[in-house]
Design a protein around this motif. Structure first.
Motif, PDB file in Angstrom:
ATOM      1  N   HIS A 135      -3.916 -83.183  94.562  1.00 46.28           N
ATOM      2  CA  HIS A 135      -3.456 -84.561  94.445  1.00 46.28           C
ATOM      3  C   HIS A 135      -4.553 -85.450  93.871  1.00 46.28           C
ATOM      4  O   HIS A 135      -5.738 -85.091  93.882  1.00 46.28           O
ATOM      5  CB  HIS A 135      -2.993 -85.076  95.803  1.00 46.28           C
ATOM      6  CG  HIS A 135      -1.918 -84.224  96.412  1.00 46.28           C
ATOM      7  ND1 HIS A 135      -0.648 -84.131  95.893  1.00 46.28           N
ATOM      8  CD2 HIS A 135      -1.938 -83.398  97.507  1.00 46.28           C
ATOM      9  CE1 HIS A 135       0.081 -83.317  96.635  1.00 46.28           C
ATOM     10  NE2 HIS A 135      -0.684 -82.853  97.632  1.00 46.28           N
ATOM     11  N   ALA A 136      -4.131 -86.620  93.412  1.00 43.95           N
ATOM     12  CA  ALA A 136      -5.063 -87.538  92.754  1.00 43.95           C
ATOM     13  C   ALA A 136      -6.124 -88.065  93.710  1.00 43.95           C
ATOM     14  O   ALA A 136      -7.229 -88.415  93.295  1.00 43.95           O
ATOM     15  CB  ALA A 136      -4.288 -88.699  92.136  1.00 43.95           C
ATOM     16  N   ASP A 137      -5.796 -88.144  94.996  1.00 46.56           N
ATOM     17  CA  ASP A 137      -6.764 -88.655  95.970  1.00 46.56           C
ATOM     18  C   ASP A 137      -7.741 -87.577  96.448  1.00 46.56           C
ATOM     19  O   ASP A 137      -8.535 -87.809  97.361  1.00 46.56           O
ATOM     20  CB  ASP A 137      -6.035 -89.270  97.165  1.00 46.56           C
ATOM     21  CG  ASP A 137      -5.127 -88.267  97.866  1.00 46.56           C
ATOM     22  OD1 ASP A 137      -4.997 -87.127  97.364  1.00 46.56           O
ATOM     23  OD2 ASP A 137      -4.539 -88.618  98.914  1.00 46.56           O
ATOM     24  N   GLY A 138      -7.685 -86.384  95.852  1.00 46.77           N
ATOM     25  CA  GLY A 138      -8.619 -85.324  96.212  1.00 46.77           C
ATOM     26  C   GLY A 138      -8.154 -84.432  97.331  1.00 46.77           C
ATOM     27  O   GLY A 138      -8.902 -83.530  97.752  1.00 46.77           O
ATOM     28  N   THR A 183      -1.528 -81.950 104.665  1.00 44.05           N
ATOM     29  CA  THR A 183      -2.297 -82.148 103.436  1.00 44.05           C
ATOM     30  C   THR A 183      -3.762 -82.045 103.790  1.00 44.05           C
ATOM     31  O   THR A 183      -4.224 -82.692 104.742  1.00 44.05           O
ATOM     32  CB  THR A 183      -1.998 -83.511 102.795  1.00 44.05           C
ATOM     33  OG1 THR A 183      -0.591 -83.585 102.500  1.00 44.05           O
ATOM     34  CG2 THR A 183      -2.767 -83.691 101.502  1.00 44.05           C
ATOM     35  N   ILE A 184      -4.524 -81.242 103.042  1.00 42.46           N
ATOM     36  CA  ILE A 184      -5.906 -80.926 103.402  1.00 42.46           C
ATOM     37  C   ILE A 184      -6.868 -81.868 102.686  1.00 42.46           C
ATOM     38  O   ILE A 184      -6.907 -81.890 101.443  1.00 42.46           O
ATOM     39  CB  ILE A 184      -6.233 -79.457 103.037  1.00 42.46           C
ATOM     40  CG1 ILE A 184      -5.211 -78.510 103.659  1.00 42.46           C
ATOM     41  CG2 ILE A 184      -7.641 -79.103 103.499  1.00 42.46           C
ATOM     42  CD1 ILE A 184      -5.146 -78.593 105.166  1.00 42.46           C
ATOM     43  N   PRO A 185      -7.666 -82.639 103.444  1.00 41.06           N
ATOM     44  CA  PRO A 185      -8.735 -83.423 102.795  1.00 41.06           C
ATOM     45  C   PRO A 185      -9.816 -82.505 102.237  1.00 41.06           C
ATOM     46  O   PRO A 185      -9.999 -81.365 102.691  1.00 41.06           O
ATOM     47  CB  PRO A 185      -9.268 -84.291 103.948  1.00 41.06           C
ATOM     48  CG  PRO A 185      -8.237 -84.221 105.026  1.00 41.06           C
ATOM     49  CD  PRO A 185      -7.567 -82.892 104.877  1.00 41.06           C
ATOM     50  N   ALA A 186     -10.542 -82.989 101.264  1.00 45.90           N
ATOM     51  CA  ALA A 186     -11.584 -82.183 100.632  1.00 45.90           C
ATOM     52  C   ALA A 186     -12.648 -81.761 101.635  1.00 45.90           C
ATOM     53  O   ALA A 186     -13.209 -80.664 101.538  1.00 45.90           O
ATOM     54  CB  ALA A 186     -12.210 -82.957  99.474  1.00 45.90           C
ATOM     55  N   GLY A 187     -12.942 -82.626 102.615  1.00 47.27           N
ATOM     56  CA  GLY A 187     -13.968 -82.297 103.595  1.00 47.27           C
ATOM     57  C   GLY A 187     -13.579 -81.198 104.555  1.00 47.27           C
ATOM     58  O   GLY A 187     -14.445 -80.648 105.250  1.00 47.27           O
ATOM     59  N   ASN A 188     -12.294 -80.836 104.626  1.00 49.16           N
ATOM     60  CA  ASN A 188     -11.835 -79.771 105.529  1.00 49.16           C
ATOM     61  C   ASN A 188     -11.835 -78.394 104.870  1.00 49.16           C
ATOM     62  O   ASN A 188     -11.538 -77.402 105.516  1.00 49.16           O
ATOM     63  CB  ASN A 188     -10.425 -80.089 106.033  1.00 49.16           C
ATOM     64  CG  ASN A 188     -10.405 -81.204 107.052  1.00 49.16           C
ATOM     65  OD1 ASN A 188     -11.151 -82.167 106.932  1.00 49.16           O
ATOM     66  ND2 ASN A 188      -9.549 -81.103 108.053  1.00 49.16           N
ATOM     67  N   VAL A 189     -12.146 -78.364 103.585  1.00 50.06           N
ATOM     68  CA  VAL A 189     -12.189 -77.076 102.877  1.00 50.06           C
ATOM     69  C   VAL A 189     -13.513 -76.384 103.197  1.00 50.06           C
ATOM     70  O   VAL A 189     -14.593 -76.923 102.968  1.00 50.06           O
ATOM     71  CB  VAL A 189     -12.035 -77.271 101.364  1.00 50.06           C
ATOM     72  CG1 VAL A 189     -12.180 -75.937 100.640  1.00 50.06           C
ATOM     73  CG2 VAL A 189     -10.687 -77.907 101.045  1.00 50.06           C
ATOM     74  N   ILE A 190     -13.432 -75.166 103.717  1.00 52.34           N
ATOM     75  CA  ILE A 190     -14.626 -74.388 104.053  1.00 52.34           C
ATOM     76  C   ILE A 190     -15.177 -73.700 102.810  1.00 52.34           C
ATOM     77  O   ILE A 190     -16.389 -73.673 102.587  1.00 52.34           O
ATOM     78  CB  ILE A 190     -14.299 -73.357 105.143  1.00 52.34           C
ATOM     79  CG1 ILE A 190     -13.843 -74.072 106.419  1.00 52.34           C
ATOM     80  CG2 ILE A 190     -15.500 -72.473 105.436  1.00 52.34           C
ATOM     81  CD1 ILE A 190     -13.368 -73.141 107.506  1.00 52.34           C
ATOM     82  N   GLY A 191     -14.306 -73.149 102.002  1.00 52.31           N
ATOM     83  CA  GLY A 191     -14.764 -72.469 100.803  1.00 52.31           C
ATOM     84  C   GLY A 191     -13.639 -71.738 100.111  1.00 52.31           C
ATOM     85  O   GLY A 191     -12.506 -71.656 100.618  1.00 52.31           O
ATOM     86  N   ARG A 192     -13.923 -71.203  98.949  1.00 46.74           N
ATOM     87  CA  ARG A 192     -12.947 -70.438  98.180  1.00 46.74           C
ATOM     88  C   ARG A 192     -13.130 -68.952  98.491  1.00 46.74           C
ATOM     89  O   ARG A 192     -14.254 -68.467  98.646  1.00 46.74           O
ATOM     90  CB  ARG A 192     -13.128 -70.696  96.692  1.00 46.74           C
ATOM     91  CG  ARG A 192     -12.088 -69.989  95.816  1.00 46.74           C
ATOM     92  CD  ARG A 192     -12.202 -70.444  94.371  1.00 46.74           C
ATOM     93  NE  ARG A 192     -13.493 -70.087  93.799  1.00 46.74           N
ATOM     94  CZ  ARG A 192     -13.751 -68.919  93.217  1.00 46.74           C
ATOM     95  NH1 ARG A 192     -12.799 -67.990  93.145  1.00 46.74           N
ATOM     96  NH2 ARG A 192     -14.940 -68.673  92.698  1.00 46.74           N
ATOM     97  N   VAL A 193     -12.027 -68.252  98.581  1.00 45.54           N
ATOM     98  CA  VAL A 193     -12.064 -66.822  98.883  1.00 45.54           C
ATOM     99  C   VAL A 193     -12.590 -66.072  97.665  1.00 45.54           C
ATOM    100  O   VAL A 193     -12.037 -66.180  96.563  1.00 45.54           O
ATOM    101  CB  VAL A 193     -10.670 -66.315  99.275  1.00 45.54           C
ATOM    102  CG1 VAL A 193     -10.668 -64.805  99.423  1.00 45.54           C
ATOM    103  CG2 VAL A 193     -10.219 -66.982 100.570  1.00 45.54           C
ATOM    104  N   GLN A 194     -13.658 -65.313  97.879  1.00 44.43           N
ATOM    105  CA  GLN A 194     -14.240 -64.533  96.798  1.00 44.43           C
ATOM    106  C   GLN A 194     -13.674 -63.129  96.752  1.00 44.43           C
ATOM    107  O   GLN A 194     -13.362 -62.607  95.684  1.00 44.43           O
ATOM    108  CB  GLN A 194     -15.764 -64.470  96.955  1.00 44.43           C
ATOM    109  CG  GLN A 194     -16.476 -63.760  95.818  1.00 44.43           C
ATOM    110  CD  GLN A 194     -17.986 -63.878  95.926  1.00 44.43           C
ATOM    111  OE1 GLN A 194     -18.508 -64.451  96.882  1.00 44.43           O
ATOM    112  NE2 GLN A 194     -18.696 -63.356  94.941  1.00 44.43           N
TER     113      GLN A 194
END
Length: 308
Positions: free
Chosen positions: A88-91, A106-117
Motif C-alpha cells: 500500500h501507499a502508506d508502506g 494489514t502489516i505495518p513496515a515495523g512489524n516485518v521481521i525479514g524476507r524468507v531466503q
C-alpha cells in the motif's frame, strides 16, 4: 586403498561438512538472520508443516508483492510466514497464506521481521526432535567409549534406537490435519491437509479417496452409515520401492561389517612367502622347545626345554 583408510577419509569428510555447516549457521545468525519452524499448514505446499524457514532482515521499501515474509501481526507476538499480496501507499502490506487465504490484518513496515531466503521442508522436524537426538547421540558415544571392541555395533544400535524414539514421540512421518467438515446431501465433505513427511491417503467408506502429499489439501465425501455416523480414515500411501529401499538401507551397515570381517579373516593355516610354503603361526598354541643335551665329564645330562 585399504578399508581403514576409506573409513578414515569418510570420517574426515563428514567432520569437514559438519564444521562448515556450523560455521555458515554462525555467520548467518551473526549477520542478523534467524530461523522459524512452520507449525501450521497455512502456506500449503510452499512451506508444509515442519519446514525450516531461513529469514534475513530486509528493508521494507524493497519488498514486493509475491514475496514470502515473516512478520508479527498488529497486537500479537506470534510470528507468521505468509506471502505479500499487496503493497500500500502508506508502506503497509496485505498478506495471505497460500492455503488459508487472505489475512484480516494489514502489516505495518515495523512489524516485518525479514524476507524468507530459504525454505527447507522437513528440516524443522529435525530441530523439533533435536533434544532426543542429542541425548541419544551422547549416550551412544558414552557406551561406545566403554565398549570399544564393539564400537560399530554400538553406534548402529544406538542410532537406530534414537531415531525410533524420536519417531514414536513426534510422529513426523504420516499425519494430516482437518480443515473442514461441511454437510452435504447424504453425508458430509471432509477436507484435510497432509502434515507429515510422507503422503497419506484420505479414505471415506466406499470408493472415495484422495492422496495428500505434504502441504496438499484434499476432500472426500463421507456417507452416513447405518448407525448414522460419518467417518473417514487415514492410511500411509508410500510406494513399494520406498519400503524396499528402506529395508535395503537398514541392512547396508550389517552387510558392510560382514564384508570387512571376511576381508580380515586369515585365508588358511598356510601362508606363502617368497615362493615357500610356511605354516601360519597360531597364537593360541603353546610352543615347546626341544630338550637340550649337554655332557658333563663323560656322563650325558638332559635338560628339558621350557614350555612357553
Amino acid at each position: 586403498m585399504s578399508g581403514r583408510l576409506v573409513v578414515r577419509a569418510l570420517e574426515v569428510a563428514v567432520l569437514a561438512v559438519v564444521l562448515a555447516a556450523f560455521a555458515y549457521c554462525a555467520w548467518f545468525r551473526w549477520s542478523g538472520g534467524h530461523w522459524e519452524r512452520v507449525e501450521t499448514p497455512s502456506m500449503g505446499t510452499t512451506a508444509p508443516v515442519g519446514t525450516l524457514v531461513w529469514v534475513r532482515p530486509v528493508d521494507p521499501e524493497a519488498l514486493r508483492s509475491g514475496q514470502v515474509v515473516s512478520f508479527r501481526p498488529p497486537g500479537r507476538q506470534d510470528v507468521y510466514t505468509h506471502r505479500i499480496t499487496a503493497v500500500h501507499a502508506d508502506g503497509t502490506f496485505s498478506t495471505a497464506g497460500d492455503l488459508s487465504g487472505p489475512d484480516t490484518w494489514t502489516i505495518p513496515a515495523g512489524n516485518v521481521i525479514g524476507r524468507v531466503q530459504w525454505l527447507w521442508p522437513g528440516a524443522g522436524r529435525a530441530v523439533e526432535a533435536a533434544p532426543i537426538l542429542i541425548l541419544g547421540g551422547v549416550l551412544t558415544w558414552g557406551v561406545a567409549l566403554l565398549w570399544r571392541r564393539q564400537t560399530a555395533s554400538v553406534v548402529l544400535v544406538g542410532a537406530a534406537a534414537t531415531l525410533a524414539v524420536a519417531v514414536v514421540v513426534f510422529r513426523p512421518l504420516t499425519d494430516a490435519e482437518q480443515l473442514a467438515f461441511v454437510q452435504v446431501p447424504g453425508g458430509a465433505r471432509a477436507t484435510y491437509v497432509g502434515t507429515g513427511l510422507l503422503p497419506v491417503r484420505l479414505v471415506a467408506p466406499g470408493d472415495d479417496s484422495v492422496v495428500l502429499r505434504p502441504g496438499q489439501a484434499g476432500s472426500v465425501v463421507a456417507r452416513r452409515a447405518e448407525d448414522r455416523r460419518l467417518s473417514v480414515r487415514l492410511e500411509p500411501d508410500v510406494p513399494r520401492w520406498f519400503w524396499v529401499g528402506l529395508v535395503t538401507l537398514c541392512f547396508l551397515p550389517a552387510l558392510g561389517r560382514t564384508v570387512l570381517a571376511l576381508r580380515r579373516r586369515p585365508q588358511g593355516p598356510l601362508a606363502r612367502t617368497d615362493g615357500a610354503v610356511t605354516e601360519r603361526p597360531d597364537p593360541g598354541r603353546r610352543s615347546v622347545e626341544p630338550p637340550r643335551v649337554r655332557r658333563t665329564r663323560g656322563r650325558r645330562a638332559v635338560s628339558h626345554g621350557r614350555v612357553g
